[in-house]
Structures are given as C-alpha cells and as structure tokens.
Design a protein around this motif. Structure first.
Motif, PDB file in Angstrom:
ATOM      1  N   GLN A 145      26.468  87.145 -15.557  1.00 17.41           N
ATOM      2  CA  GLN A 145      27.299  88.364 -15.543  1.00 17.41           C
ATOM      3  C   GLN A 145      28.708  88.076 -16.073  1.00 17.41           C
TER       4      GLN A 145
ATOM      5  N   LEU B 284      26.888  90.027  -7.353  1.00 16.30           N
ATOM      6  CA  LEU B 284      25.481  90.325  -7.605  1.00 16.30           C
ATOM      7  C   LEU B 284      24.796  90.956  -6.393  1.00 16.30           C
TER       8      LEU B 284
ATOM      9  N   THR C  36      18.232  87.801 -12.531  1.00 24.83           N
ATOM     10  CA  THR C  36      19.461  87.972 -13.310  1.00 24.83           C
ATOM     11  C   THR C  36      19.350  87.241 -14.639  1.00 24.83           C
TER      12      THR C  36
END
Length: 143
Positions: free
Chosen positions: A29, A56, A82
């Motif tokens: 991310q 997250l 992810t």
C-alpha cells in the motif's frame, strides 16, 4: 546459479528482536516495511501492529485458523490478502497473510512456503541466496 543485484538495505530492522538472515524490504500500500523469508513456515504471517501501521485493518477477514509453532498453538486474528512489491523489482504479487498477535513472532512480516511458491523463489545454496524472479532479472536475498 542466480546472478543479479542484491536487494537494498531494510527500512525497519530496528524493530526486529532477533537477527534474521533472509530479510527483504517490502512495499505494501505504498508503505515500506521489512519481511523475512522462512522456508519452514507453511503460511505467511503478519503482526497485528504491522496491519495497523500499514492501515490495512479494514481488509482483514475473519479466519479460524490455528497454527502449530514451536510446540504451541497460535490463534489467528484474521487473514489479509494484499498486493506486495519489492523496491528492487517493478513486479507486484497478490499474497495472503495470517494476522497474528505481536507476541507470536519477533518480526513484522514473514513470507512462508505459500508465498515462496507464489513468488516462484529458488534457493541457491552455492551462492547462499534466495532468488526472486523479477521481470527479466532476479533479485537476490542473501542468507
């Protein structure tokens, strides 16, 4: 034998309480953290505080998995899927991690055999490196 550039220095070694040998910087991310590769672990793990630090938490799904580790049983706090990348590589991979309490391990992120298969990693005992295929090159993680 693997030949390529070695992965650069790690962003968060100071949080590890155990000196690991097979470490790699990771981007999740858009945020950097460090992970270790553990060929003896069947599943990949991430600590609850790392999930929180990487924001997250909203992606964690409930999981009833129990993990047998060094003679005791760990209960998971959930599971997360992810996108992971490495700074030395432009490729990305979708990986799953089991979320565990911080007390369960002394690192932020652990890549188990499931991730090693997904990443198509190879162990080069001659060079003492884990080889991660990346586009037309190979990134090396020394051990």
């Amino acid at each position: 034998m693997c030949t390529a550039s070695v992965i650069p220095s790690l962003p968060c070694c100071n949080v590890h309480t155990v000196p690991y040998f097979c470490k790699v910087p990771v981007v999740i991310q858009g945020k950097s953290c460090c992970g270790i590769f553990d060929t003896g672990a069947q599943v990949s793990l991430i600590t609850a505080s790392t999930v929180q630090r990487l924001a997250l938490g909203d992606q964690v799904s409930l999981s009833l998995m129990r993990i047998h580790s060094f003679g005791h049983i760990l209960s998971s706090r959930g599971k997360i899927d992810t996108i992971v990348s490495f700074p030395s590589c432009s490729s990305t991979w979708s990986l799953s991690f089991v979320v565990v309490d911080d007390s369960a391990m002394s690192c932020c992120l652990l890549f188990g055999a499931d991730a090693l298969r997904r990443l198509c990693c190879q162990i080069d005992y001659g060079s003492r490196c884990l080889c991660i295929p990346c586009n037309s090159e190979v990134s090396l993680v020394p051990f």
